[in-house]
Design an enzyme around this catalytic site. Structure first.
Site, PDB file in Angstrom:
ATOM      1  N   ASP A 100       0.859  -1.187   0.000  1.00  0.00           N
ATOM      2  CA  ASP A 100       0.000   0.000   0.000  1.00  0.00           C
ATOM      3  C   ASP A 100       0.896   1.239   0.000  1.00  0.00           C
ATOM      4  O   ASP A 100       2.117   1.135  -0.082  1.00  0.00           O
ATOM      5  CB  ASP A 100      -0.985  -0.034   1.173  1.00  0.00           C
ATOM      6  CG  ASP A 100      -0.312   0.020   2.529  1.00  0.00           C
ATOM      7  OD1 ASP A 100      -0.989  -0.293   3.533  1.00  0.00           O
ATOM      8  OD2 ASP A 100       0.882   0.372   2.606  1.00  0.00           O
ATOM      9  N   SER A 101       0.282   2.411   0.161  1.00  0.00           N
ATOM     10  CA  SER A 101       1.079   3.628  -0.014  1.00  0.00           C
ATOM     11  C   SER A 101       2.144   3.778   1.074  1.00  0.00           C
ATOM     12  O   SER A 101       3.253   4.258   0.794  1.00  0.00           O
ATOM     13  CB  SER A 101       0.182   4.859  -0.051  1.00  0.00           C
ATOM     14  OG  SER A 101      -0.690   4.851   1.042  1.00  0.00           O
TER      15      SER A 101
END
Lengths: 314, 131
Positions: free
Chosen positions: B86-87
């Site tokens: 994810d980010s």
């Protein structure tokens, strides 16, 4: 001698291939979004969704490219997450069209920066004001935020998520000086981690609402300020006069935030455009109207806003 | 065993010892001579893509950040999104790569990275740019 297989059950509202409306027949429709300030959030917990026939049904709602994308994920858990993500978006959007648009019918496009948007067909003109949505997923919770006529960004994170890197190192690399200061002043590591996650999700929610991607709104060009009275403000770095940084041309401050602890396990940040006029005083600004449901699409909804499951921080 | 043809009898009479040239370095007879240390040359793919060492290092950092089980296949073509990054994972991976290779990655460049190979490519360019 083996018994013959039992006759297949007659199609129930939950069988695939049945029109969208019947699929949701047993559930009350969601309340309408009454204003631009209302945000409805629907979330599910992947670990609770293990029924093979239900997962199969969700998979059948997806477009061929979404299915292909889900299958390309590494491992069953990620694949399931990808399917649930798309199923949540499609089923939720369908319900906000009064099930007039079948979950399978939605088409999506990406704006020029890659933000997913609904591609409305010309015969959907009955949707006077368009729906906006945004999703966020962690391995343990997937959330979909819906608004009417205003861009939205949502980000969820496991509230106990531990970073591999030291928090202040991360902040120094990616955050602004005021945010670094804020974090540096917190004496205990747990408290610091908690505030980091709050800042992180709020910043992510803003970037996602803006829809211009990480590089379109670099984290170190805007500050999130968590004020003592739980108000959340955004401050954009003033534009450098030599105009060298054109990527920040349009970073705006007219955005509203909400921050909540969700399901006692996650931190959730929401950002929507603020349409209050300049004559509205800071104190007079109406709060963002938030409603949250925990859902298992087609099976059950539980309105959790106003309960322990949604603890508003701001 | 006795052979009929004269020339071939010679080749069968004594076993021919195959000499492993690498072992020359270890032969006691060579003591005092220059130690010829034959190293395999690093393999570079013909298409001038990222160096294998860089790709391997990126794979290692990614696997560690995402806590992937040992048997997980991560290679140049692996997409970060498909690995479940994810980010926050992504920024930590970028930071890890910056620290290891002593480079600085711009947000605009980071956003174009989709695969491990893309990351390794970018790293190689940044490292070369510094030299």
């Amino acid at each position: 001698m083996p018994l013959p297989p039992p006759p297949s059950p007659s199609p129930s509202p939950r069988m695939p291939g049945v029109a969208g409306g019947r699929l949701f027949a047993s559930l009350p429709p969601p309340p309408p979004l009454r204003s631009r300030r209302e945000v409805h959030v629907w979330y599910l917990l992947p670990d609770e969704l293990n029924d093979a026939s239900l997962l199969k049904m969700y998979t059948e709602l997806l477009s061929p490219s979404e299915r292909k994308n889900a299958l390309s994920m590494n491992g069953e858990k990620l694949q399931k997450g990808a399917v649930l993500s798309r199923a949540l978006v499609r089923t939720t959007l369908s319900r906000y069209t009064d099930c007039k648009v079948d979950p399978r019918s939605f088409e999506f496009k990406k704006n020029k920066f890659g933000k997913p948007e609904i591609l409305w067909r010309s015969d959907d003109s009955r949707m006077e004001r368009p729906l906006h949505f945004n999703i966020s997923h962690t391995s343990s919770l997937i959330a979909c935020g819906i608004t009417m006529d205003t861009p939205i960004g949502i980000d969820v994170e496991d509230k106990k998520r531990k970073t591999a890197k030291n928090i202040l190192s991360l902040a120094r690399r990616y955050f602004t000086p005021s945010e670094i200061d804020y974090l540096a002043k917190i004496p205990d590591p747990d408290g610091q981690q908690k505030e980091f996650i709050k800042l992180w999700t709020l910043k992510e929610a803003y970037v996602k609402a803006l829809g211009r991607g990480f590089s379109g709104a670099p984290f170190n060009k805007f500050s999130i300020i968590l004020a003592a009275n739980n108000r959340i403000q955004i401050s954009v770095a003033p534009k450098v006069s030599n105009g060298s940084d054109s990527s920040c041309d349009c970073l705006s401050e007219n955005w509203q935030f909400a921050l909540a602890e969700l399901n006692s396990s996650h931190c959730m940040a929401i950002c929507i455009e603020d349409d209050s006029t300049s004559s509205d005083s800071e104190n007079g600004r109406l709060p963002l109207g938030l409603k949250v449901w925990k859902t298992i699409p087609f099976v059950e909804d539980i309105l959790v806003s106003g309960t322990e499951a949604v603890k508003l921080v701001s | 065993m006795a052979s009929i043809a004269g020339s071939s009898a010679l080749s069968f009479a004594r076993p021919v010892k195959a000499i492993n040239t690498n072992s020359l370095a270890f032969s006691p007879v060579r003591k005092g001579n220059t130690f010829l240390h034959l190293q395999p040359v690093p393999m570079r793919s013909v298409s001038c893509a990222a160096k294998k060492d860089t790709v391997d290092k990126v794979c290692e950092i990614v696997k560690k950040q995402l806590a992937l089980p040992d048997h997980t296949e991560v290679c140049g073509e692996s997409k970060f999104s498909e690995l479940g990054a994810d980010s926050l994972d992504t920024v930590e991976i970028v930071m890890g790569l910056e620290e290891h290779f002593d480079i600085s990655v711009e947000e605009s460049s980071a956003q174009t990275i989709a695969t491990v190979e893309d990351a390794a490519d970018l790293i190689d360019k940044l490292v070369a740019g510094k030299a």
